[in-house]
Scaffold this motif. Sequence first.
Motif, PDB file in Angstrom:
ATOM      1  N   PRO A 167      48.582  45.479  29.333  1.00  0.00           N
ATOM      2  CA  PRO A 167      49.460  46.405  30.087  1.00  0.00           C
ATOM      3  C   PRO A 167      49.416  45.978  31.682  1.00  0.00           C
ATOM      4  O   PRO A 167      50.347  46.144  32.398  1.00  0.00           O
ATOM      5  N   ASN A 168      48.152  45.992  32.183  1.00  0.00           N
ATOM      6  CA  ASN A 168      48.007  45.738  33.527  1.00  0.00           C
ATOM      7  C   ASN A 168      48.506  44.328  34.016  1.00  0.00           C
ATOM      8  O   ASN A 168      48.814  44.082  35.081  1.00  0.00           O
ATOM      9  N   TYR A 169      48.232  43.339  33.237  1.00  0.00           N
ATOM     10  CA  TYR A 169      48.791  41.991  33.335  1.00  0.00           C
ATOM     11  C   TYR A 169      50.307  42.050  33.277  1.00  0.00           C
ATOM     12  O   TYR A 169      50.775  41.311  34.344  1.00  0.00           O
ATOM     13  N   ILE A 170      50.917  42.665  32.596  1.00  0.00           N
ATOM     14  CA  ILE A 170      52.310  42.655  32.680  1.00  0.00           C
ATOM     15  C   ILE A 170      52.921  43.260  33.651  1.00  0.00           C
ATOM     16  O   ILE A 170      53.876  42.790  34.367  1.00  0.00           O
ATOM     17  N   GLU A 171      52.185  44.428  34.365  1.00  0.00           N
ATOM     18  CA  GLU A 171      52.537  45.108  35.404  1.00  0.00           C
ATOM     19  C   GLU A 171      52.665  44.313  36.630  1.00  0.00           C
ATOM     20  O   GLU A 171      53.516  44.283  37.380  1.00  0.00           O
ATOM     21  N   VAL A 172      51.584  43.548  36.783  1.00  0.00           N
ATOM     22  CA  VAL A 172      51.523  42.766  38.098  1.00  0.00           C
ATOM     23  C   VAL A 172      52.323  41.483  37.970  1.00  0.00           C
ATOM     24  O   VAL A 172      52.745  41.013  38.948  1.00  0.00           O
ATOM     25  N   THR A 173      52.483  40.920  36.758  1.00  0.00           N
ATOM     26  CA  THR A 173      53.423  39.718  36.666  1.00  0.00           C
ATOM     27  C   THR A 173      54.933  40.251  36.852  1.00  0.00           C
ATOM     28  O   THR A 173      55.860  39.448  37.585  1.00  0.00           O
ATOM     29  N   GLN A 174      55.184  41.310  36.354  1.00  0.00           N
ATOM     30  CA  GLN A 174      56.656  41.914  36.559  1.00  0.00           C
ATOM     31  C   GLN A 174      56.859  42.336  38.155  1.00  0.00           C
ATOM     32  O   GLN A 174      57.952  42.051  38.707  1.00  0.00           O
ATOM     33  N   ALA A 175      55.974  42.836  38.839  1.00  0.00           N
ATOM     34  CA  ALA A 175      55.916  43.145  40.319  1.00  0.00           C
ATOM     35  C   ALA A 175      56.074  41.848  41.052  1.00  0.00           C
ATOM     36  O   ALA A 175      56.787  41.566  41.913  1.00  0.00           O
ATOM     37  N   CYS A 176      55.303  40.754  40.499  1.00  0.00           N
ATOM     38  CA  CYS A 176      55.349  39.443  41.319  1.00  0.00           C
ATOM     39  C   CYS A 176      56.501  38.993  40.982  1.00  0.00           C
ATOM     40  O   CYS A 176      57.662  38.416  42.061  1.00  0.00           O
ATOM     41  N   ALA A 177      57.440  38.831  39.814  1.00  0.00           N
ATOM     42  CA  ALA A 177      58.787  38.338  39.697  1.00  0.00           C
ATOM     43  C   ALA A 177      59.777  39.214  40.486  1.00  0.00           C
ATOM     44  O   ALA A 177      60.578  38.547  40.966  1.00  0.00           O
ATOM     45  N   THR A 178      59.510  40.496  40.567  1.00  0.00           N
ATOM     46  CA  THR A 178      60.578  41.253  41.380  1.00  0.00           C
ATOM     47  C   THR A 178      60.567  41.038  42.513  1.00  0.00           C
ATOM     48  O   THR A 178      61.497  40.767  43.298  1.00  0.00           O
ATOM     49  N   THR A 179      59.329  40.957  43.378  1.00  0.00           N
ATOM     50  CA  THR A 179      59.325  40.673  44.664  1.00  0.00           C
ATOM     51  C   THR A 179      59.811  39.397  45.022  1.00  0.00           C
ATOM     52  O   THR A 179      60.393  39.039  46.154  1.00  0.00           O
ATOM     53  N   LEU A 180      59.462  38.214  44.384  1.00  0.00           N
ATOM     54  CA  LEU A 180      59.822  36.970  44.689  1.00  0.00           C
ATOM     55  C   LEU A 180      61.548  36.936  44.420  1.00  0.00           C
ATOM     56  O   LEU A 180      62.209  36.211  45.376  1.00  0.00           O
ATOM     57  N   ALA A 181      61.814  37.499  43.539  1.00  0.00           N
ATOM     58  CA  ALA A 181      63.500  37.496  43.219  1.00  0.00           C
ATOM     59  C   ALA A 181      64.153  38.120  44.362  1.00  0.00           C
ATOM     60  O   ALA A 181      65.225  37.919  44.858  1.00  0.00           O
ATOM     61  N   ALA A 182      63.509  39.193  44.721  1.00  0.00           N
ATOM     62  CA  ALA A 182      64.323  40.075  45.902  1.00  0.00           C
ATOM     63  C   ALA A 182      64.191  39.337  47.424  1.00  0.00           C
ATOM     64  O   ALA A 182      65.344  39.494  47.972  1.00  0.00           O
ATOM     65  N   GLU A 183      63.226  38.516  47.430  1.00  0.00           N
ATOM     66  CA  GLU A 183      63.066  37.780  48.858  1.00  0.00           C
ATOM     67  C   GLU A 183      63.906  36.695  48.691  1.00  0.00           C
ATOM     68  O   GLU A 183      64.493  36.220  49.739  1.00  0.00           O
ATOM     69  N   GLY A 184      64.109  35.990  47.538  1.00  0.00           N
ATOM     70  CA  GLY A 184      64.759  34.698  47.437  1.00  0.00           C
ATOM     71  C   GLY A 184      64.467  33.370  48.151  1.00  0.00           C
ATOM     72  O   GLY A 184      65.189  32.677  48.514  1.00  0.00           O
ATOM     73  N   ALA A 185      63.093  33.390  48.472  1.00  0.00           N
ATOM     74  CA  ALA A 185      62.493  32.503  49.545  1.00  0.00           C
ATOM     75  C   ALA A 185      61.754  31.454  48.793  1.00  0.00           C
ATOM     76  O   ALA A 185      61.112  30.591  49.506  1.00  0.00           O
ATOM     77  N   GLY A 186      61.812  31.362  47.450  1.00  0.00           N
ATOM     78  CA  GLY A 186      61.313  30.410  46.789  1.00  0.00           C
ATOM     79  C   GLY A 186      59.750  30.805  46.263  1.00  0.00           C
ATOM     80  O   GLY A 186      59.475  31.949  46.225  1.00  0.00           O
ATOM     81  N   LEU A 187      58.947  29.994  45.610  1.00  0.00           N
ATOM     82  CA  LEU A 187      57.857  30.136  44.974  1.00  0.00           C
ATOM     83  C   LEU A 187      56.564  30.269  45.869  1.00  0.00           C
ATOM     84  O   LEU A 187      56.467  29.447  46.804  1.00  0.00           O
ATOM     85  N   THR A 188      55.719  31.193  45.795  1.00  0.00           N
ATOM     86  CA  THR A 188      54.603  31.465  46.620  1.00  0.00           C
ATOM     87  C   THR A 188      53.478  32.106  45.984  1.00  0.00           C
ATOM     88  O   THR A 188      53.828  33.059  45.299  1.00  0.00           O
TER      89      THR A 188
END
Length: 367
Positions: A167-188
Motif C-alpha cells: 500500500p505505501n509503495y502504491i501511495e508514493v508512486t501515485q503521488a509521484c505521477a500526480t505531481t509530475l502530471a500536474a506540473e507538466g515539466a517532464g520527468l525528474t
Amino acid sequence: MLRRLLCCVVSVGLLGVTACSDDNGGSSDKTLTADAGDGASSDASSNDGSSSDSSFSDTGVDTVSDTTSDTAPDTGPDPSGDCDPGYSSDGAGGCTPDPVSDPATRTRQEVCTRWTGYAPQAATLWAQEPTDECDWGELHPEAQGDAIRRLDLFRWLVGLDPVTTKPNYIEVTQACATTLAAEGAGLTHNIPSDYACYTQEAATGASSSNIAYGVRNPAATVDLYIGDRGVNSLGHRRWCLNPTMAATGFGQRGSYSCMYSFDRSQASSVDHVFYPSAGFFPRSALLGAWSAGSRSFNFGSSPEVTITNVSDSSIVQVNNVQKLRNGYAIDTISWEVPNAEADVEYEVTIANGSNTLSYRTTLVDCP
C-alpha cells in the motif's frame, strides 16, 4: 505519434544530484531523452553516484518503510476458478502465482502458453477518480493487477519469483505521477518543493521509482522498462528483474507513470539473470539488447561474449558487448545479436579471462 519517455532512479549516498544524458549519450541538464526505438526515453536509478544516463536520488536504502504487509497481486475476480497460465485459484475467487521453475527445464509449449496467456483485465483505470489536479485519486486494483501480472510474466520468463504490491509503495508512486502530471515539466527524480502539487510522498516516489511518460496505463510501462532501448545502463530492466525485489507499486496520472523500484526484501536464491533466459524464450518477448546479470560472477571491465550455434558449432555475430555501470540492482553486461534466429539453440559463453559463465537459449515464435 505520442512521444514516450522513461526515467529511472539511481540509489546513491546522502547527497542528491541529477545528471542526465541526451539522445546521443552526451551530458545534458535536461531530463534524459534517450531514444528507445519508439520514442521512449529513460533515466535509471543506481546505487552509486557516477553520472551517466540517469537521474540520481538521495536514497541508498529503501525510502519507504517495509513495515506494512505485502498484498498478493490482484489478478481480478475468478468466480469460475479460471486463472491465467502460471496462476492458480486461491479458493476465494482470486488467483495466486504458481511456484517458479528453472527456465532451462521448461518446454516450448509451457513457455508459449504462459507468454501468450496474458490479457489485461482492468475495465477502468480508477477506483476513485481524482477531484482536482493535486488529488491523487486511487487506481483500480485490477489496473495494479494488470501491471503486476505483466511484470511477473517477464520475471517468470527469466526464472525470478513474482512480486506483490504494498500500500505505501502504491501511495508514493501515485503521488509521484500526480505531481509530475500536474506540473507538466517532464520527468525528474528530484521533484522541487515549489511544484504546485508537491508533497513529501511525491518526492519519495520520484526518487525511488522508474518513471515514464507517454502511455496511459501502468501495465504498458512494463514493456518499456524491460526493453530499455537506447538506455545505456539498462537500469529500468535491471530494477524490474532484480532477484531481491519482493514488492512494488504503480502510479498513473494522464501520461505519467511511476513504478517503485527500491524494494529488496526478497530472499532470493537466484544468482544469474539471463535475458533471454536459458531454455526456450519467446522471440516477441526479446524487446531490446541481450543481457546477463549476476550476483557472484565477476564480469571484469572488458568481458567477452561468444555465441555458438549448437547444431553446427558455428560462431554467431555478437556486437557491442558492454560492462554496464554498477548500481542498478545487480551487476550486468549487455550485447547485441543482430542475426539471431528462431528455433536455433545457442550456447552463450561469457568470459572474464579464464573465468567463464555459460548457458543455452532457444528463441521461439509463439503462435
